[in-house]
Write a protein that holds these residues in place. Structure first.
Motif, mmCIF file in Angstrom:
data_model
loop_
_atom_site.group_PDB
_atom_site.id
_atom_site.type_symbol
_atom_site.label_atom_id
_atom_site.label_comp_id
_atom_site.label_asym_id
_atom_site.label_seq_id
_atom_site.Cartn_x
_atom_site.Cartn_y
_atom_site.Cartn_z
ATOM 1 N N TRP A 186 -29.257 -31.856 -65.816
ATOM 2 C CA TRP A 186 -28.956 -30.681 -66.645
ATOM 3 C C TRP A 186 -27.952 -31.039 -67.743
ATOM 4 C CZ3 TRP A 186 -24.789 -27.347 -67.714
ATOM 5 C CH2 TRP A 186 -25.132 -26.083 -68.218
ATOM 6 N N PHE A 187 -26.829 -31.635 -67.335
ATOM 7 C CA PHE A 187 -25.825 -32.031 -68.334
ATOM 8 C C PHE A 187 -26.374 -33.106 -69.264
ATOM 9 C CE2 PHE A 187 -22.761 -30.172 -65.297
ATOM 10 C CZ PHE A 187 -21.997 -29.418 -66.180
ATOM 11 N N GLY A 188 -27.128 -34.056 -68.701
ATOM 12 C CA GLY A 188 -27.670 -35.130 -69.514
ATOM 13 C C GLY A 188 -28.661 -34.642 -70.556
ATOM 14 N N THR A 189 -29.497 -33.689 -70.178
ATOM 15 C CA THR A 189 -30.468 -33.133 -71.124
ATOM 16 C C THR A 189 -29.758 -32.454 -72.288
ATOM 17 O OG1 THR A 189 -32.132 -32.823 -69.390
ATOM 18 C CG2 THR A 189 -32.364 -31.490 -71.395
ATOM 19 N N LEU A 190 -28.735 -31.666 -71.984
ATOM 20 C CA LEU A 190 -27.984 -30.999 -73.048
ATOM 21 C C LEU A 190 -27.263 -32.021 -73.931
ATOM 22 C CD1 LEU A 190 -26.527 -27.943 -71.099
ATOM 23 C CD2 LEU A 190 -28.305 -27.892 -72.860
ATOM 24 N N ALA A 191 -26.734 -33.081 -73.307
ATOM 25 C CA ALA A 191 -26.043 -34.106 -74.089
ATOM 26 C C ALA A 191 -27.010 -34.816 -75.034
ATOM 27 C CB ALA A 191 -25.384 -35.118 -73.155
ATOM 28 N N LEU A 192 -28.195 -35.148 -74.534
ATOM 29 C CA LEU A 192 -29.196 -35.801 -75.377
ATOM 30 C C LEU A 192 -29.649 -34.885 -76.511
ATOM 31 C CD1 LEU A 192 -31.361 -37.568 -72.646
ATOM 32 C CD2 LEU A 192 -29.841 -38.669 -74.307
ATOM 33 N N LEU A 193 -29.773 -33.597 -76.204
ATOM 34 C CA LEU A 193 -30.136 -32.640 -77.244
ATOM 35 C C LEU A 193 -29.047 -32.562 -78.301
ATOM 36 C CD1 LEU A 193 -32.016 -30.396 -78.325
ATOM 37 C CD2 LEU A 193 -30.756 -28.784 -76.848
ATOM 38 N N GLY A 194 -27.786 -32.560 -77.846
ATOM 39 C CA GLY A 194 -26.673 -32.461 -78.777
ATOM 40 C C GLY A 194 -26.557 -33.652 -79.700
ATOM 41 N N THR A 195 -26.951 -34.841 -79.224
ATOM 42 C CA THR A 195 -26.874 -36.046 -80.060
ATOM 43 C C THR A 195 -28.139 -36.265 -80.880
ATOM 44 O OG1 THR A 195 -27.732 -37.424 -78.264
ATOM 45 C CG2 THR A 195 -25.331 -37.167 -78.427
ATOM 46 N N GLY A 196 -29.158 -35.422 -80.656
ATOM 47 C CA GLY A 196 -30.413 -35.572 -81.383
ATOM 48 C C GLY A 196 -31.349 -36.602 -80.787
ATOM 49 N N ALA A 197 -31.018 -37.115 -79.590
ATOM 50 C CA ALA A 197 -31.862 -38.136 -78.958
ATOM 51 C C ALA A 197 -33.196 -37.563 -78.497
ATOM 52 C CB ALA A 197 -31.123 -38.767 -77.783
ATOM 53 N N ILE A 198 -33.211 -36.268 -78.170
ATOM 54 C CA ILE A 198 -34.463 -35.592 -77.830
ATOM 55 C C ILE A 198 -34.538 -34.303 -78.636
ATOM 56 C CG2 ILE A 198 -34.704 -36.556 -75.503
ATOM 57 C CD1 ILE A 198 -33.545 -33.996 -74.383
ATOM 58 N N ARG A 199 -35.748 -33.834 -78.856
ATOM 59 C CA ARG A 199 -35.954 -32.614 -79.623
ATOM 60 C C ARG A 199 -35.886 -31.399 -78.716
ATOM 61 N NH1 ARG A 199 -38.029 -33.947 -84.669
ATOM 62 N NH2 ARG A 199 -37.410 -31.804 -85.187
ATOM 63 N N LEU A 200 -35.739 -30.229 -79.340
ATOM 64 C CA LEU A 200 -35.569 -28.983 -78.595
ATOM 65 C C LEU A 200 -36.743 -28.685 -77.647
ATOM 66 C CD1 LEU A 200 -33.889 -26.462 -78.037
ATOM 67 C CD2 LEU A 200 -34.991 -25.369 -80.004
ATOM 68 N N PRO A 201 -38.016 -28.848 -78.052
ATOM 69 C CA PRO A 201 -39.111 -28.557 -77.115
ATOM 70 C C PRO A 201 -39.054 -29.401 -75.843
ATOM 71 C CG PRO A 201 -39.946 -28.670 -79.357
ATOM 72 C CD PRO A 201 -38.534 -29.155 -79.409
ATOM 73 N N VAL A 202 -38.715 -30.687 -75.982
ATOM 74 C CA VAL A 202 -38.610 -31.564 -74.808
ATOM 75 C C VAL A 202 -37.448 -31.126 -73.925
ATOM 76 C CG1 VAL A 202 -38.201 -33.929 -74.028
ATOM 77 C CG2 VAL A 202 -39.660 -33.499 -76.019
ATOM 78 N N ALA A 203 -36.303 -30.857 -74.553
ATOM 79 C CA ALA A 203 -35.131 -30.409 -73.798
ATOM 80 C C ALA A 203 -35.417 -29.100 -73.072
ATOM 81 C CB ALA A 203 -33.937 -30.241 -74.732
ATOM 82 N N THR A 204 -36.139 -28.208 -73.719
ATOM 83 C CA THR A 204 -36.461 -26.918 -73.113
ATOM 84 C C THR A 204 -37.294 -27.104 -71.853
ATOM 85 O OG1 THR A 204 -36.386 -25.807 -75.256
ATOM 86 C CG2 THR A 204 -37.580 -24.686 -73.496
ATOM 87 N N LEU A 205 -38.323 -27.926 -71.933
ATOM 88 C CA LEU A 205 -39.174 -28.170 -70.759
ATOM 89 C C LEU A 205 -38.370 -28.801 -69.622
ATOM 90 C CD1 LEU A 205 -42.449 -29.474 -72.451
ATOM 91 C CD2 LEU A 205 -42.085 -27.257 -71.349
ATOM 92 N N LEU A 206 -37.521 -29.763 -69.955
ATOM 93 C CA LEU A 206 -36.695 -30.400 -68.925
ATOM 94 C C LEU A 206 -35.749 -29.397 -68.277
ATOM 95 C CD1 LEU A 206 -35.822 -33.802 -70.658
ATOM 96 C CD2 LEU A 206 -37.332 -33.463 -68.691
ATOM 97 N N LEU A 207 -35.131 -28.559 -69.084
ATOM 98 C CA LEU A 207 -34.188 -27.578 -68.543
ATOM 99 C C LEU A 207 -34.890 -26.544 -67.666
ATOM 100 C CD1 LEU A 207 -31.920 -27.040 -71.682
ATOM 101 C CD2 LEU A 207 -31.247 -28.122 -69.521
ATOM 102 N N ILE A 208 -36.104 -26.147 -68.033
ATOM 103 C CA ILE A 208 -36.860 -25.195 -67.214
ATOM 104 C C ILE A 208 -37.102 -25.783 -65.821
ATOM 105 C CG2 ILE A 208 -39.132 -24.124 -66.910
ATOM 106 C CD1 ILE A 208 -39.191 -23.765 -69.984
ATOM 107 N N VAL A 209 -37.569 -27.023 -65.787
ATOM 108 C CA VAL A 209 -37.842 -27.667 -64.500
ATOM 109 C C VAL A 209 -36.550 -27.857 -63.710
ATOM 110 C CG1 VAL A 209 -38.676 -29.770 -63.387
ATOM 111 C CG2 VAL A 209 -39.930 -28.802 -65.326
ATOM 112 N N LEU A 210 -35.486 -28.285 -64.381
ATOM 113 C CA LEU A 210 -34.217 -28.529 -63.696
ATOM 114 C C LEU A 210 -33.619 -27.241 -63.137
ATOM 115 C CD1 LEU A 210 -32.753 -31.150 -66.161
ATOM 116 C CD2 LEU A 210 -33.172 -31.550 -63.719
ATOM 117 N N CYS A 211 -33.736 -26.145 -63.872
ATOM 118 C CA CYS A 211 -33.204 -24.874 -63.380
ATOM 119 C C CYS A 211 -34.021 -24.361 -62.189
ATOM 120 C CB CYS A 211 -33.189 -23.837 -64.499
ATOM 121 S SG CYS A 211 -31.888 -24.105 -65.729
ATOM 122 N N ALA A 212 -35.334 -24.519 -62.239
ATOM 123 C CA ALA A 212 -36.163 -24.137 -61.093
ATOM 124 C C ALA A 212 -35.838 -25.020 -59.888
ATOM 125 C CB ALA A 212 -37.646 -24.252 -61.452
#
Length: 327
Positions: free
Chosen positions: A39-65
């Motif tokens: 969860w923290f890593g996905t947000l960190a990667l999103l914040g640095t631009g390493a991953i795009r918002l759609p990818v981060a969104t899918l990862l966060l959905i799975v991680l929250c579930a």
């Protein structure tokens, strides 16, 4: 009905508890690190631009579930036997809508197997009483029918569940029952802090996290319980055995072997498949053949737009439960 089939079964389960894995609970500790770190890593990667918002969104959905599945393990006494420590480990509001304490209290009530599926008694029942059904407006009946389909559960399941929670909270307050008020205040504060921090850290607005991340995460989590229980005369026949594939088993932490979990609620998630495998035929007989051999793909194919069963509970309101009359 006994949680064990015989002494050999009991001894086998005790050996699992006594094993190094069972005593150390290292898989659950690793799971906690993975989910929080992801969860923290996905947000960190999103914040640095390493991953795009759609990818981060899918990862966060799975991680929250997945996090909601972790909370389920915590309230059942894993990875520690300390209620306070486990509460601390699962108190973060990553999935937003359900305070840990409320989930813990209501879910432990759900584990009274003699009351399973009974509306008004089982807090996780997917049924209503006939008299309530008769008083419902047509639009409300449509929502209940929709929630018993796979697609409908994904769409209307979360808002119906959240509305039911807030309705019950308001009812308690009107009755001057304020025991959960401190919990709601703490949870609301943590949610607010989390949403502000995410917005300032990575630029994800609060509305986006609420509606595009946590809402779909609730939908994904609720797939597991689409046909987890059914209305049946005996308590064990109300609990499913869903032989899901490895990815869904991991997401739901093997809770698809739901009868095994209800029989042995203290059994760690990583031991459930082995216990089921050692007495597979007996478990299928015990649940009266309530088995889904094709996993959640089978549920999707059979119940995408068709209700799993009726919304009205066939036994609720009878003078005595059918199981009691059979003994």
């Amino acid at each position: 009905m006994s949680e064990y089939f015989d002494d050999a079964h009991r001894r086998a389960v005790e050996r699992l508890h006594a094993s190094l894995t069972g005593r150390s609970e290292w898989p659950t500790w690793l799971l906690l690190v993975t989910v929080y770190g992801g969860w923290f890593g996905t947000l960190a990667l999103l914040g640095t631009g390493a991953i795009r918002l759609p990818v981060a969104t899918l990862l966060l959905i799975v991680l929250c579930a997945w996090y909601m599945s972790v909370q389920h393990e915590l309230l059942h006494g894993h990875p520690t036997r300390s209620v306070s420590v486990n509460k601390l480990l699962g108190y973060a509001p990553l999935a937003v809508w359900y305070p840990y304490t409320l989930y813990r209290d209501s879910h432990l009530m759900h584990h009274r197997d003699e009351d399973l599926t009974m509306p008004g008694i089982d807090p996780e029942s997917n049924y209503v009483r006939a008299e309530r059904w008769a008083q419902m407006p047509s639009w409300h009946r449509l929502l209940w029918h929709a929630r018993k389909t796979m697609i409908g559960r994904l769409v209307v399941g979360p808002p119906m569940a959240v509305c039911a929670i807030f309705k019950e909270t308001m009812r308690q307050c009107r009755a001057r029952d304020y025991r959960y008020v401190p919990m709601w205040l703490a949870h609301g504060t943590l949610v607010g802090v989390m949403l502000v921090a995410i917005d300032r850290w990575v630029g994800m607005p609060a509305w986006y996290y609420l509606l595009v991340v946590s809402w779909p995460a609730q939908s994904l989590a609720m797939v597991r319980s689409l046909y987890e229980h059914r209305a049946a005369p005996t308590s064990k026949a109300r609990i499913v055995i869903n032989e899901a594939g490895p990815l869904m088993r991991l997401l739901y932490l093997n809770n698809n072997y739901h009868l095994v979990h209800h029989d042995l609620p203290r059994l760690s998630w990583y031991h459930l498949p082995a216990v089921y495998a050692m007495r597979r035929r007996e478990y299928i007989e015990k649940c009266g053949g309530f088995r889904v051999p094709g996993g959640y793909a089978e549920l999707l194919s059979r119940y995408a737009f068709r209700p799993t069963d009726a919304a009205v509970h066939p036994y609720a309101g009878e003078a005595s439960p059918p199981e009691a009359r059979q003994r």
